[in-house]
Design an enzyme around this catalytic site. Structure first.
Site, PDB file in Angstrom:
ATOM      1  N   VAL A   1       5.195  -0.329   2.733  1.00  0.00           N
ATOM      2  CA  VAL A   1       4.151  -0.670   3.701  1.00  0.00           C
ATOM      3  C   VAL A   1       3.198  -1.645   3.020  1.00  0.00           C
ATOM      4  O   VAL A   1       2.759  -1.419   1.882  1.00  0.00           O
ATOM      5  CB  VAL A   1       3.366   0.575   4.193  1.00  0.00           C
TER       6      VAL A   1
ATOM      7  N   TYR B   1      11.895   5.030   2.653  1.00  0.00           N
ATOM      8  CA  TYR B   1      11.903   4.317   3.938  1.00  0.00           C
ATOM      9  C   TYR B   1      11.795   2.804   3.761  1.00  0.00           C
ATOM     10  O   TYR B   1      12.127   2.025   4.647  1.00  0.00           O
ATOM     11  CB  TYR B   1      10.731   4.816   4.800  1.00  0.00           C
ATOM     12  N   GLY B   2      11.230   2.354   2.623  1.00  0.00           N
ATOM     13  CA  GLY B   2      10.948   0.934   2.404  1.00  0.00           C
ATOM     14  C   GLY B   2       9.546   0.767   1.840  1.00  0.00           C
ATOM     15  O   GLY B   2       9.133   1.543   0.963  1.00  0.00           O
TER      16      GLY B   2
ATOM     17  N   VAL C   1       0.815  -1.218   0.000  1.00  0.00           N
ATOM     18  CA  VAL C   1       0.000   0.000   0.000  1.00  0.00           C
ATOM     19  C   VAL C   1       0.849   1.268   0.000  1.00  0.00           C
ATOM     20  O   VAL C   1       0.317   2.371  -0.060  1.00  0.00           O
ATOM     21  CB  VAL C   1      -0.994   0.037   1.193  1.00  0.00           C
ATOM     22  N   GLY C   2       2.134   1.123   0.061  1.00  0.00           N
ATOM     23  CA  GLY C   2       2.997   2.318   0.047  1.00  0.00           C
ATOM     24  C   GLY C   2       4.447   1.936  -0.169  1.00  0.00           C
ATOM     25  O   GLY C   2       4.878   0.853   0.227  1.00  0.00           O
ATOM     26  N   LYS C   3       5.159   2.820  -0.819  1.00  0.00           N
ATOM     27  CA  LYS C   3       6.561   2.549  -1.127  1.00  0.00           C
ATOM     28  C   LYS C   3       7.304   3.875  -1.097  1.00  0.00           C
ATOM     29  O   LYS C   3       6.770   4.902  -1.529  1.00  0.00           O
ATOM     30  CB  LYS C   3       6.622   1.978  -2.557  1.00  0.00           C
TER      31      LYS C   3
ATOM     32  N   ASP D   1       9.578  14.487  12.583  1.00  0.00           N
ATOM     33  CA  ASP D   1       9.319  14.334  11.143  1.00  0.00           C
ATOM     34  C   ASP D   1       7.816  14.327  10.885  1.00  0.00           C
ATOM     35  O   ASP D   1       7.292  13.492  10.135  1.00  0.00           O
ATOM     36  CB  ASP D   1       9.982  13.062  10.603  1.00  0.00           C
TER      37      ASP D   1
END
Ligand code: ADE
Length: 503
Positions: free
Chosen positions: A212, A209-210, A204-206, A326
């Site tokens: 998700v 950071y890596g 669901v996310g990139k 952050d």
């Protein structure tokens, strides 16, 4: 801990030490254990460690070894539906299996052993136990001594009750541990077990950071953040904070587990949290516009989360003060009830007034330049003063409020989603570009006229302006933001009663 419990702990510690010494094998004290996983140091179904373990969690088995004595604590975790058996003999976990006892509950059965050192250990253990128990009987009254004896039994069997019933939920598991007084997060062994039972479903996310992923654990959705190897310090920091600080709050992303595994000689770092299907605030604002009341709800919930982070609570269940460092719309998640929660504690700093201890961690990462306060950009920030970090969070909070306010409909007018300073710096701006705008020219995001025509939004405009003072100590505190917003909030669960609890 009472005197009797301390005495018992010392006694059991001594016994374990003696038995550990006696059970030393010929490989520098390491045991050969059976393992049944494709992770860690398991090669050809064997590994070497200080302790062999066998674990059973509702039908899922795992065998392996620990090299860390700290895990002994996990071996004695008493937990519904979790069964852990630890032993200190070569291959002693090879034949361990769960077996139902007469009550339909499950106990882990250690394999039969024929090693002479085991018998010596057992004999010595018994000797110590008898001596210890006699001492206890003299030292304590009859009833309390009896309680301690029961604990000794628990240590040896290390088995947990498995009542009939439904599959576990992670909420249920947390409740079990919280009420049993075992500290903040789940024990590491339980976290590890849960993490390894997760099936990854969709990414669901990139980002840098890596990734998700949405995963499932026992039928429930969970979010799995898989850290890129270059951001391992963020994983360490976030794991450390969630495991040592009591951070359960509606507006802080709920932690479930952390896990480190090694796959094809590279390290995989997972952080498992609650899953919020509406995604990040950044994603949400791309396709949604809001009424002023919904904008208020989001802003107030963020302020509540930030107050909880920033506030030190001094009590047995207390917490140190934490500054995020952050804060941005990508690090805020939108919940189904319209509130938000704050995520990503990988850069957070911790402060305790008690010993005036400031822990800034060891992360080489810096915050997101677009959201950096002027004193961070021109490096005038007092990095040894905790208040400074809170003041940078407030700067960023104002920018996130601004992103939401652009998407708020007033008199039928709404603006497109844009990131802060979109009209003044390019995408992925440099320090120099940001510094010129924020420090030298002292520019601030433009506020649309329509915002002044609505009481809620004009109050949010005032707050934003007071979050953006050049002079950091002049900025509002999170608590002040929360109180001001609460005055507009008459019918949600944030209103006065809840506010009073936090003051
Ligand atoms: N994106 C990042 N973290 C998430 C989470 N916990 N739930 C849903 N989407 C996310």
């Amino acid at each position: 801990m009472g005197r009797s419990a301390r005495f018992m702990a010392v006694l059991v510690g001594l016994l374990l030490l003696v038995s550990a010494c006696l059970a030393e094998s010929d490989d520098g004290g390491k045991r050969l254990c059976t393992c049944e996983n494709d992770k860690g140091t398991c090669v050809n179904n064997t590994c070497r460690g200080d302790i062999c373990f066998y674990m059973w969690v509702r039908g899922h088995e795992e065998k392996g070894c620990f090299s860390n004595h700290n895990y002994m604590e996990q071996c004695h975790t008493s937990f519904e539906r979790f069964h852990v058996y630890c032993c200190r003999e070569n291959l002693c976990n090879a034949l361990a299996t769960p077996r139902p006892n007469i009550n339909g509950e499950t106990t882990t059965v250690p394999p039969q052993q024929a090693h002479p050192e085991l018998w010596i250990t057992v004999a010595l253990l018994l000797l110590f136990m008898v001596a210890g128990v006699c001492g206890l009987l003299l030292f304590l009254r009859f009833r309390r001594a009896h309680t301690c004896l029961k604990n000794v039994d628990d240590h040896n069997v290390t088995m947990l009750k498995v009542p009939n019933g439904d599959d576990p939920t992670y909420g249920g598991i947390f409740d079990e541990f919280c009420t049993s007084g075992s500290g903040t997060g789940l024990p590491y062994l339980v976290q590890r077990t849960m993490a390894r039972q997760i099936s990854l479903v969709e990414c669901v996310g990139k980002g840098r950071y890596g990734e998700v992923w949405r995963g499932t654990w026992m039928g429930e959705s969970v979010a799995v953040k898989i850290f890129s190897s270059r951001d391992e310090q963020s994983w360490f920091r976030e794991t450390e904070i969630y495991n040592t600080v009591q951070l359960r709050h509606d507006n802080i992303l709920g932690f479930i587990a952390s896990d480190m595994t090694s796959k094809n000689s590279s390290t995989q770092l997972w952080l498992v949290t609650h899953f919020h299907e509406m995604g990040s605030l950044y994603d949400f604002l791309q396709y949604s516009s809001l009424e002023p009341e919904s904008c208020l709800k989001m802003c107030l919930s963020m302020a509540c989360g930030l107050v909880h982070l920033h506030t030190e609570i001094v009590s047995s269940q207390g917490k140190p003060a934490i500054a995020h460092r952050d804060l941005k719309s990508r690090n805020i998640l939108v919940k189904r009830n319209g509130q938000c929660c704050i995520a990503d504690l990988g850069l957070a700093v911790i402060h305790s007034q008690f010993n005036d201890f400031l822990d800034v961690g060891h992360n080489p990462r810096v915050g997101t330049k677009r959201y950096m306060a002027p004193e961070v950009l021109d490096e005038s920030i007092r990095m040894d003063v905790f208040e400074s970090y809170k003041q940078t969070d407030i700067w960023a909070l104002g920018l996130v409020f601004w992103e939401i306010s652009r998407r708020t409909i007033i008199n039928g007018i709404v603006e497109e989603y844009r990131p802060p300073f979109f009209d003044l710096v390019p995408s992925d701006p440099s320090y120099e570009e940001m510094k010129k705008v924020v420090c030298v020219d002292q520019q601030r995001p433009r506020l649309h006229n329509r915002l002044h025509s609505h009481p809620i939004m004009s109050s949010i405009v005032k707050i934003m302006k007071e979050c953006w003072f050049q002079n950091p100590p002049a900025r509002l505190t999170a608590l002040r933001v929360k109180k001001t917003l609460s005055k507009h909030d008459h019918d949600s669960d944030f209103s006065i009663n809840k506010l009073k609890q936090d003051i």
